[in-house]
Write a protein that holds these residues in place. Structure first.
Motif, PDB file in Angstrom:
ATOM      1  N   ASP B 200      36.817  60.825  -2.589  1.00 50.38           N
ATOM      2  CA  ASP B 200      35.973  62.062  -2.327  1.00 50.38           C
ATOM      3  C   ASP B 200      34.873  62.128  -3.574  1.00 50.38           C
ATOM      4  N   LYS B 201      35.397  62.512  -4.534  1.00 46.63           N
ATOM      5  CA  LYS B 201      34.572  63.146  -5.852  1.00 46.63           C
ATOM      6  C   LYS B 201      33.741  62.002  -6.247  1.00 46.63           C
ATOM      7  N   THR B 202      34.506  60.563  -6.598  1.00 48.28           N
ATOM      8  CA  THR B 202      33.664  59.553  -6.968  1.00 48.28           C
ATOM      9  C   THR B 202      32.506  59.401  -5.973  1.00 48.28           C
ATOM     10  N   PHE B 203      32.865  59.404  -4.790  1.00 45.03           N
ATOM     11  CA  PHE B 203      31.690  58.919  -3.739  1.00 45.03           C
ATOM     12  C   PHE B 203      30.546  59.878  -3.948  1.00 45.03           C
ATOM     13  N   VAL B 204      30.986  61.146  -4.097  1.00 42.33           N
ATOM     14  CA  VAL B 204      29.806  62.240  -4.022  1.00 42.33           C
ATOM     15  C   VAL B 204      28.957  62.278  -5.248  1.00 42.33           C
ATOM     16  N   THR B 205      29.778  61.979  -6.380  1.00 40.86           N
ATOM     17  CA  THR B 205      28.905  62.114  -7.591  1.00 40.86           C
ATOM     18  C   THR B 205      28.505  60.923  -8.331  1.00 40.86           C
ATOM     19  N   GLY B 206      29.145  59.709  -7.718  1.00 41.99           N
ATOM     20  CA  GLY B 206      28.791  58.286  -8.278  1.00 41.99           C
ATOM     21  C   GLY B 206      28.133  57.474  -7.471  1.00 41.99           C
ATOM     22  N   ALA B 207      28.424  57.288  -6.169  1.00 42.77           N
ATOM     23  CA  ALA B 207      28.029  56.410  -5.292  1.00 42.77           C
ATOM     24  C   ALA B 207      26.345  56.664  -5.022  1.00 42.77           C
ATOM     25  N   PRO B 208      25.669  55.797  -4.771  1.00 41.14           N
ATOM     26  CA  PRO B 208      25.894  54.050  -4.653  1.00 41.14           C
ATOM     27  C   PRO B 208      25.817  53.599  -6.144  1.00 41.14           C
ATOM     28  N   VAL B 209      25.464  54.386  -7.131  1.00 44.33           N
ATOM     29  CA  VAL B 209      25.343  53.540  -8.548  1.00 44.33           C
ATOM     30  C   VAL B 209      26.576  53.333  -8.940  1.00 44.33           C
ATOM     31  N   ILE B 210      27.490  54.227  -9.138  1.00 41.97           N
ATOM     32  CA  ILE B 210      28.625  53.831  -9.753  1.00 41.97           C
ATOM     33  C   ILE B 210      29.479  53.565  -8.453  1.00 41.97           C
ATOM     34  N   GLN B 211      30.037  52.323  -8.495  1.00 41.93           N
ATOM     35  CA  GLN B 211      31.032  52.155  -7.509  1.00 41.93           C
ATOM     36  C   GLN B 211      32.332  51.710  -8.185  1.00 41.93           C
ATOM     37  N   THR B 212      33.302  52.359  -7.634  1.00 40.45           N
ATOM     38  CA  THR B 212      34.724  52.031  -7.773  1.00 40.45           C
ATOM     39  C   THR B 212      35.376  51.226  -6.585  1.00 40.45           C
ATOM     40  N   LEU B 213      36.666  50.740  -6.885  1.00 41.46           N
ATOM     41  CA  LEU B 213      37.127  50.018  -5.800  1.00 41.46           C
ATOM     42  C   LEU B 213      37.272  50.792  -4.512  1.00 41.46           C
ATOM     43  N   PRO B 214      37.698  51.980  -4.555  1.00 39.89           N
ATOM     44  CA  PRO B 214      37.838  52.703  -3.044  1.00 39.89           C
ATOM     45  C   PRO B 214      36.290  52.910  -2.582  1.00 39.89           C
ATOM     46  N   THR B 215      35.336  53.156  -3.368  1.00 41.18           N
ATOM     47  CA  THR B 215      34.082  53.320  -2.738  1.00 41.18           C
ATOM     48  C   THR B 215      33.673  51.796  -2.189  1.00 41.18           C
ATOM     49  N   LYS B 216      33.771  50.941  -2.994  1.00 33.72           N
ATOM     50  CA  LYS B 216      33.657  49.570  -2.456  1.00 33.72           C
ATOM     51  C   LYS B 216      34.269  49.328  -1.039  1.00 33.72           C
ATOM     52  N   LEU B 217      35.534  49.877  -1.069  1.00 28.26           N
ATOM     53  CA  LEU B 217      36.397  49.367   0.182  1.00 28.26           C
ATOM     54  C   LEU B 217      35.696  50.081   1.405  1.00 28.26           C
ATOM     55  N   TYR B 218      35.355  51.270   1.265  1.00 26.47           N
ATOM     56  CA  TYR B 218      34.653  51.962   2.088  1.00 26.47           C
ATOM     57  C   TYR B 218      33.276  51.374   2.792  1.00 26.47           C
ATOM     58  N   THR B 219      32.596  50.719   1.856  1.00 24.40           N
ATOM     59  CA  THR B 219      31.512  50.130   2.206  1.00 24.40           C
ATOM     60  C   THR B 219      31.633  48.999   2.946  1.00 24.40           C
ATOM     61  N   TYR B 220      32.852  48.185   2.705  1.00 23.18           N
ATOM     62  CA  TYR B 220      33.178  46.849   3.739  1.00 23.18           C
ATOM     63  C   TYR B 220      33.609  47.429   5.060  1.00 23.18           C
ATOM     64  N   LEU B 221      34.090  49.022   5.108  1.00 23.46           N
ATOM     65  CA  LEU B 221      34.567  49.296   6.411  1.00 23.46           C
ATOM     66  C   LEU B 221      33.553  50.213   7.137  1.00 23.46           C
ATOM     67  N   ASP B 222      32.425  50.094   6.607  1.00 26.60           N
ATOM     68  CA  ASP B 222      31.463  50.782   7.443  1.00 26.60           C
ATOM     69  C   ASP B 222      31.188  50.200   8.609  1.00 26.60           C
ATOM     70  N   PRO B 223      30.969  50.988   9.725  1.00 22.80           N
ATOM     71  CA  PRO B 223      31.056  50.626  11.081  1.00 22.80           C
ATOM     72  C   PRO B 223      30.047  49.619  11.480  1.00 22.80           C
ATOM     73  N   TYR B 224      29.123  49.439  10.740  1.00 24.56           N
ATOM     74  CA  TYR B 224      27.914  48.612  11.075  1.00 24.56           C
ATOM     75  C   TYR B 224      28.621  46.896  10.772  1.00 24.56           C
ATOM     76  N   SER B 225      29.270  46.883   9.759  1.00 26.57           N
ATOM     77  CA  SER B 225      29.707  45.708   9.229  1.00 26.57           C
ATOM     78  C   SER B 225      31.096  45.301   9.576  1.00 26.57           C
ATOM     79  N   LEU B 226      31.948  46.281   9.215  1.00 24.44           N
ATOM     80  CA  LEU B 226      33.554  46.059   9.560  1.00 24.44           C
ATOM     81  C   LEU B 226      33.928  44.796   9.121  1.00 24.44           C
TER      82      LEU B 226
END
Lengths: 347, 265
Positions: B200-226
């Motif tokens: 949560d907090k990383t996504f809000v304050t860091g993404a998309p510039v700062i990517q951590t593994l969990p935020t990366k994971l969510y981009t892979y799971l984004d409904p358009y690419s899945l």
């Protein structure tokens, strides 16, 4: 000059008095016990000596040096705790060396003192063990050795045996006395156990209600107590109201015994059970109402002149039966007692 | 001496077997699925197993410049948060209530409000900023664990050390610090894992510039690419710290036994 001197050392917390101004001297090499029930002020005295609690008044001189304002680590007092207080993350060796390291004792001197302490405390086999791998008795010996290596001006022992079972306590009591003779350390031993105090001490300081009641050798305190509290706290006794006069006292059943006091009028005396002789006598004033055979001795309760007297005879003699009539005579010294002053004024 | 049981002896082997099987299924099955997903070249609906197995996905994820940086970020940020929680600060106690507050507020709320502050300070979208935000999350846990481990330290140990000539500094170094190690380790590990997986907090304050593994994971799971296979790989990487915790926990348990020596005090 005495090694340890306390001059009117007292402690009050707000309006309550934990320790009335107390003066006390302990000679070099002396083993003095502070004896009293819980809440008598002995723990406060101990904490003041350690430097954990600040005295409200008075001064303390140890080895010619005023120490009451010094922090605990500058006092040259080593402490043995009831809970042992060994450092759980250090081996026996490191526990013993801790104080020497802190005081920056040279290495070869450290080794010499350590070896000596290990030997006299019989711990050489356990030097690399951790505290948790030792029995209670062994842990307490480590705690003792840790204090001994410091060669302090004063050893404080806070009920060091009360966490041990009875048999171990007995043998460690002997060890403690022997260790004290060997090291010649000036020791202040705090306990509520009168048997321990009697068996070990050069002198006993009897405390109650936040003040010192009486100070003396075990023998003098037991045989000639001056206060009701001392008489009843040390061993068993019978407290009897008497009429005194002409250096004599008249007991409730009419017997007259010699007194060492000039007191005239009503008073209280202490009669030790072993100083009462019971002779079977059909015309005697007393009647046996209870018998307990302890082996080495037999304890009796004798009903006489509306009093229940505790009396004891050697276990080797023929037992008296309940209901037997006996004549009671006083064979030992009778001490006239003063009421203990100022009892329980400050809870 | 044995304590007689109140009920009749239950069939122990049976109970044990059932428990272990449940555990095995619930723990291993998802991992097995993850591994299968990560190795699948193609996996279409009716098949129970992937149509073909390949390491291509792994090469793709590991070769992705982003994932390496994301892993590094996760690591730096977790270590940073852990270290900050560990460093003793003046007035830490006074701040306790203040600090404990974030743990009862949803992370996303904290993230949004703190993100605003970070933006004003100009440190939003920086690794440092994300470390700061995550510290807010890990500090309460760390403080509580440390407080607990200090509370088990008996006063008499301190008194004993003082009477043996140790000053306050020496007591901290030789007594308090070594005896707090189990608490520090436990707190450190939990903070590390919590921070490693924080979203949560990383996504809000860091993404998309700062990517951590969990935020990366969510981009892979984004409904358009899945991209299930890729997400599976990131998940597997995220599982690593759990293994570390398992191994470290074993050690801490033994250290706790050591601290248990104080139980007699």
């Amino acid at each position: 000059m005495a090694e340890l001197q306390l001059h009117s050392v007292g402690k009050r917390f707000g309006d309550t008095v934990a320790l009335r101004p107390t003066s006390l001297e302990v000679e070099k090499g002396e083993f003095v016990t502070v004896l009293g029930p819980s809440g008598c002020g002995k723990s406060t005295l101990l904490r003041i000596l350690m430097g954990i609690t600040e005295a409200s008044s008075g001064e303390i001189v140890l080895n010619g040096r005023r120490i009451e304002a010094l922090p605990p680590d500058k006092r040259d007092i080593a402490m043995v705790f009831q809970s042992y207080a060994l450092f759980p993350h250090m081996s026996v060796r490191k526990n013993l060396a801790f104080g020497l390291e802190m005081r920056k004792v040279p290495k070869d001197e450290q080794r010499r003192r350590l070896d000596h302490a290990l030997q006299i405390c019989n711990l050489a086999a356990y030097v690399d063990r951790m505290p948790r791998q030792l029995s209670g008795g062994q842990q307490q010996r480590v705690a003792l050795a840790r204090a001994i290596v410091m060669q302090p001006s004063l050893m404080l022992l806070d009920e060091p045996l009360s966490n041990l079972d009875a048999k171990l306590r007995d043998s460690l009591r002997h060890d403690l006395v022997a260790l004290h003779r060997q090291t010649g350390s000036t020791s202040l031993y705090v306990t509520h156990d009168q048997a321990e105090a009697m068996a070990m001490s050069d002198r006993i300081v009897v405390m109650n209600g936040g003040e010192v009641v009486e100070i003396g050798t075990p023998v003098s305190l037991y045989r000639n107590p001056r206060h009701v509290f001392t008489a009843s706290f040390l061993g068993q006794t019978n407290l009897m109201p008497v009429e005194a006069g002409n250096r004599q006292a008249r007991l409730p059943w009419g017997d007259v015994v010699p007194l060492e006091s000039n007191h005239r009028g009503a008073a209280v005396v202490s009669l030790r059970p072993e100083n009462l002789a019971l002779t079977p006598d059909a015309a005697g004033h007393g009647e046996i109402t209870a018998v307990s055979f302890m082996g080495a001795q037999a304890n009796y309760v004798v009903r006489i002149a509306d009093f229940n007297l505790k009396a004891s005879r050697s276990g080797g003699e023929a037992l008296l039966e309940i209901g037997a009539r006996v004549a009671v005579s006083v064979t030992g010294p009778v001490s006239l007692l003063a009421e203990t002053p100022a009892l329980g004024r400050a809870a | 001496m044995t304590v007689p049981s109140l009920t009749s002896e239950p069939p122990r082997p049976l109970v044990a077997t059932v428990l272990f099987l449940t555990l095995a299924v619930s723990v291993t099955l998802p991992v097995v699925l993850l591994v299968l997903w990560s190795l699948s070249g193609r996996w279409s609906f009716p098949n129970l197993l992937p149509n073909e197995l390949s390491l291509d996905n792994w090469w793709q994820v590991l070769g992705d410049d982003g994932i390496g940086r994301a892993a590094l970020n996760s690591l730096t940020i977790a270590v940073g948060a852990w270290a900050m929680a560990k460093v003793p600060m003046r007035g830490k106690r006074a701040l306790e209530m203040f600090i404990l507050a974030p743990s009862i507020i949803p992370g996303i709320v904290v993230g949004v409000s703190v993100g605003q502050v970070l933006l004003t300070l100009g440190i939003a979208y920086t690794t440092f900023g994300v470390i700061l935000v995550q510290t807010i999350g890990t500090l309460p846990l760390m403080i509580r664990l440390l407080t607990a481990s200090f509370e088990t330290l008996p006063d008499e140990l301190i008194h004993a050390a003082r009477s043996l000539g140790a000053g306050p500094l020496a007591i901290f170094r030789h007594l308090i610090l070594p005896l707090a190690v189990p608490g520090l380790m436990a707190g450190g590990l939990l903070s590390f894992v919590g921070s490693f997986e924080e979203f949560d907090k990383t996504f809000v304050t860091g993404a998309p510039v700062i990517q951590t593994l969990p935020t990366k994971l969510y981009t892979y799971l984004d409904p358009y690419s899945l991209q299930f296979p890729l997400a599976a790989i990131v998940s597997l990487i995220l599982l690593l710290p759990v293994l570390v915790v398992f191994i470290a926990a074993g050690r801490i348990m033994r250290d706790d036994l050591m601290a248990g020596g104080m139980g007699k005090l």
